[in-house]
Design a protein around this motif. Sequence first.
Motif, PDB file in Angstrom:
ATOM      1  N   LEU A 119       0.830  -1.205   0.000  1.00  0.00           N
ATOM      2  CA  LEU A 119       0.000   0.000   0.000  1.00  0.00           C
ATOM      3  C   LEU A 119       0.862   1.252   0.000  1.00  0.00           C
ATOM      4  CD1 LEU A 119      -2.799  -0.914   2.577  1.00  0.00           C
ATOM      5  CD2 LEU A 119      -2.798  -1.216   0.094  1.00  0.00           C
ATOM      6  N   PHE A 120       0.827   1.983  -1.094  1.00  0.00           N
ATOM      7  CA  PHE A 120       1.496   3.281  -1.157  1.00  0.00           C
ATOM      8  C   PHE A 120       0.524   4.303  -0.592  1.00  0.00           C
ATOM      9  CE2 PHE A 120       3.603   0.686  -4.280  1.00  0.00           C
ATOM     10  CZ  PHE A 120       4.913   1.100  -4.254  1.00  0.00           C
ATOM     11  N   ARG A 140      -6.490   1.927  12.549  1.00  0.00           N
ATOM     12  CA  ARG A 140      -6.409   3.368  12.778  1.00  0.00           C
ATOM     13  C   ARG A 140      -4.958   3.836  12.694  1.00  0.00           C
ATOM     14  NH1 ARG A 140      -9.298   4.743  17.964  1.00  0.00           N
ATOM     15  NH2 ARG A 140     -10.936   3.656  16.852  1.00  0.00           N
ATOM     16  N   GLY A 141      -4.076   3.071  13.350  1.00  0.00           N
ATOM     17  CA  GLY A 141      -2.642   3.406  13.313  1.00  0.00           C
ATOM     18  C   GLY A 141      -2.100   3.328  11.894  1.00  0.00           C
ATOM     19  N   LEU A 142      -2.517   2.317  11.205  1.00  0.00           N
ATOM     20  CA  LEU A 142      -2.045   2.117   9.825  1.00  0.00           C
ATOM     21  C   LEU A 142      -2.504   3.242   8.904  1.00  0.00           C
ATOM     22  CD1 LEU A 142      -2.418  -1.670   9.136  1.00  0.00           C
ATOM     23  CD2 LEU A 142      -0.569  -0.245   8.305  1.00  0.00           C
ATOM     24  N   GLU A 143      -3.720   3.691   9.162  1.00  0.00           N
ATOM     25  CA  GLU A 143      -4.279   4.758   8.339  1.00  0.00           C
ATOM     26  C   GLU A 143      -3.344   5.976   8.397  1.00  0.00           C
ATOM     27  OE1 GLU A 143      -8.610   6.915   8.030  1.00  0.00           O
ATOM     28  OE2 GLU A 143      -8.150   5.618   9.717  1.00  0.00           O
ATOM     29  N   ASP A 144      -2.943   6.344   9.636  1.00  0.00           N
ATOM     30  CA  ASP A 144      -2.026   7.483   9.783  1.00  0.00           C
ATOM     31  C   ASP A 144      -0.719   7.215   9.062  1.00  0.00           C
ATOM     32  OD1 ASP A 144      -3.891   8.702  11.308  1.00  0.00           O
ATOM     33  OD2 ASP A 144      -3.061   8.010  13.229  1.00  0.00           O
ATOM     34  N   GLU A 145      -0.227   5.983   9.249  1.00  0.00           N
ATOM     35  CA  GLU A 145       1.049   5.607   8.650  1.00  0.00           C
ATOM     36  C   GLU A 145       0.979   5.760   7.123  1.00  0.00           C
ATOM     37  OE1 GLU A 145       4.475   2.875  10.255  1.00  0.00           O
ATOM     38  OE2 GLU A 145       2.434   2.339  10.790  1.00  0.00           O
ATOM     39  N   ILE A 146      -0.113   5.304   6.539  1.00  0.00           N
ATOM     40  CA  ILE A 146      -0.279   5.365   5.079  1.00  0.00           C
ATOM     41  C   ILE A 146      -0.334   6.809   4.597  1.00  0.00           C
ATOM     42  CG2 ILE A 146      -1.898   4.845   3.186  1.00  0.00           C
ATOM     43  CD1 ILE A 146      -2.486   2.187   4.703  1.00  0.00           C
ATOM     44  N   HIS A 147      -0.984   7.660   5.376  1.00  0.00           N
ATOM     45  CA  HIS A 147      -1.040   9.076   4.984  1.00  0.00           C
ATOM     46  C   HIS A 147       0.325   9.733   5.020  1.00  0.00           C
ATOM     47  CE1 HIS A 147      -5.187   9.475   4.171  1.00  0.00           C
ATOM     48  NE2 HIS A 147      -5.579   9.096   5.380  1.00  0.00           N
ATOM     49  N   ARG A 148       1.192   9.226   5.902  1.00  0.00           N
ATOM     50  CA  ARG A 148       2.528   9.841   6.040  1.00  0.00           C
ATOM     51  C   ARG A 148       3.543   9.313   5.018  1.00  0.00           C
ATOM     52  NH1 ARG A 148       1.749   9.299  11.710  1.00  0.00           N
ATOM     53  NH2 ARG A 148       3.024   7.427  11.678  1.00  0.00           N
ATOM     54  N   LEU A 149       3.177   8.278   4.266  1.00  0.00           N
ATOM     55  CA  LEU A 149       4.157   7.654   3.348  1.00  0.00           C
ATOM     56  C   LEU A 149       4.642   8.641   2.296  1.00  0.00           C
ATOM     57  CD1 LEU A 149       2.417   4.204   2.706  1.00  0.00           C
ATOM     58  CD2 LEU A 149       4.528   4.597   4.001  1.00  0.00           C
TER      59      LEU A 149
END
Length: 516
Positions: free
Chosen positions: A450-451, A473-482
């Motif tokens: 997931l980019f 929820r944590g992953l969602e933030d992580e994905i937005h920061r990629l």
Amino acid sequence: MNMPLGRVLTSERAEKIKDDLTEFTGLRGDQVAVLAICLSLGVYGKKEFSFEDATGYELNPQTLTRNGSDPWVEALFSLVYGRDLSVPEESETLTHLVRGHLNHGLYLLQEMKDGSGGRLDAFLKEISQYVTIRHLQLQDRWRPVVHGIKLFVGTDVDSSNRVEWEFNNTEKSPSPHVGIAGRSGYGKTQLLKALLAQLCGIEARVPCLVFDYKGDFARDTSFVQSLNAQVLNPEHDPLPIHLFALPDYSEKTIKRFAARMQESFSAAVRMGEKQQYRLRQAIIEAFNRRRGKAPPYPDWREVAEANCNLSQSGEADTVSGVLDKIVTYELFADSTTSVPNEPFYARNTIIDLSALSAYQELVVYLLLDHVYYDMRSKGDALISEGWQELRLIIALDEAHHYLQEDNPVLGRLLREGRSFGIAVFLSTQTLSDFSNQSVDYSELINNVFLFQLAQVKRADLTKLLRVSREEARGLEDEIHRLKPGQCVWSRPVGIGDRTYSVIEAEQFYKTIGRDI
Ligand SMILES: Nc1ncnc2c1ncn2[C@@H]1O[C@H](COP(=O)(O)OP(=O)(O)O)[C@@H](O)[C@H]1O
Ligand SMILES: [Mg+2]
């Protein structure tokens, strides 16, 4: 054509073995026969055989020589025996020798089968030490399972280690399919190319079939060269495929085929019940008109004509419009044009769809359906000591174009493709594409990259990555920061167990020239 090869009758014992082996291997009788002949030639060479009983089965020389068009038997026996056996005067000798090698080849195969403890993979491995027969188009069946295909997928952002992935390890991952999602320009296509270059490149462990929506693969000469791929562009040249050629032409087979065609059409083109029905009838009618003629299968022109005749009003509608375009633009070879014996996807193939102004989806569905049934007829792929045999990688870039409509063909490929050795790589801009089908793809896609995404729904993350809502929820933030080029890589690490990490994904343009 003058055929020196006469009636080849096996012994009773040989016939029993042949029947047993067709069942054991899933090969056709004539394929087992060719295998036996070649094996015996290899083992016994220039041997004279005494006469045996001829009460077994009769080998059809027409099948063996592709209706006389391929005199390989004469050529091969002449070569081995050091004299010209292709002349009519040698007919009896040649026939006697072929019979001898066929019988004794079958006896040898029986011994090998007994020696392999009834295990198909061991049996095929044993045979592959003696013969490779391109003739049978069965290389994939004789190719031993590659143990441990390892791919570099990127560099771990935390540890800076370059990370490897055991692609065909069935103990870790029950399905070889791959999902890549991310917004435009973030590295999906480059990752896909890097994976394909490793899998299908110089060592050519598995061929790939790339559906290239935008021409990103076909125009990238380094990529085309590193895969030594053929680029097919239906806008310029008809695709070298006879879609209507079937394994047999019984009423049942034709009906089922017509239903599948209609299914592909309906997924790509909006059409009413009546038009769907008429399309099916038109296909059946086109086959009927071919009865007793050669070839026994029609082409698009004949289907379009039949459709026109069946239409009561005679007015143009969606189906007739689509058929007319397929015919006018000559997207597929017509039935009189010869196409290669090998399936078009036996080598790395890129289908450049970028110039097609319409019906990209239809072309993709028709080809996917064709490949699926073709691969299915070759039987199950092998699993050896936990490693899955892979025969074909199907890559769909820009898959959101195909995933918006419910797509039964793709669903079937994902569900059942694995058992025939097909891995599907999907790359899309929208994450929800994987889960809003009637078959939930997220169940079937184990390996996910997931980019950064324009939109992330937590429900999609929980399904696709099998994480809790909390983790999502944590992953969602992580994905937005990629950052561009970075992705979350989620994969199984054992049955029911998963892990993920953030990696700097492999990018093909950076990989060229590097030793991979
Ligand atoms: N040959 C190249 N040289 C330098 N940068 C490239 C080259 N090809 C692609 N890129 C960069 O790689 C990035 C990812 O491209 P791509 O994988 O095509 O994105 P996506 O498929 O996600 O839209 C792009 O932003 C582009 O800048
Ligand atoms: Mg792209």
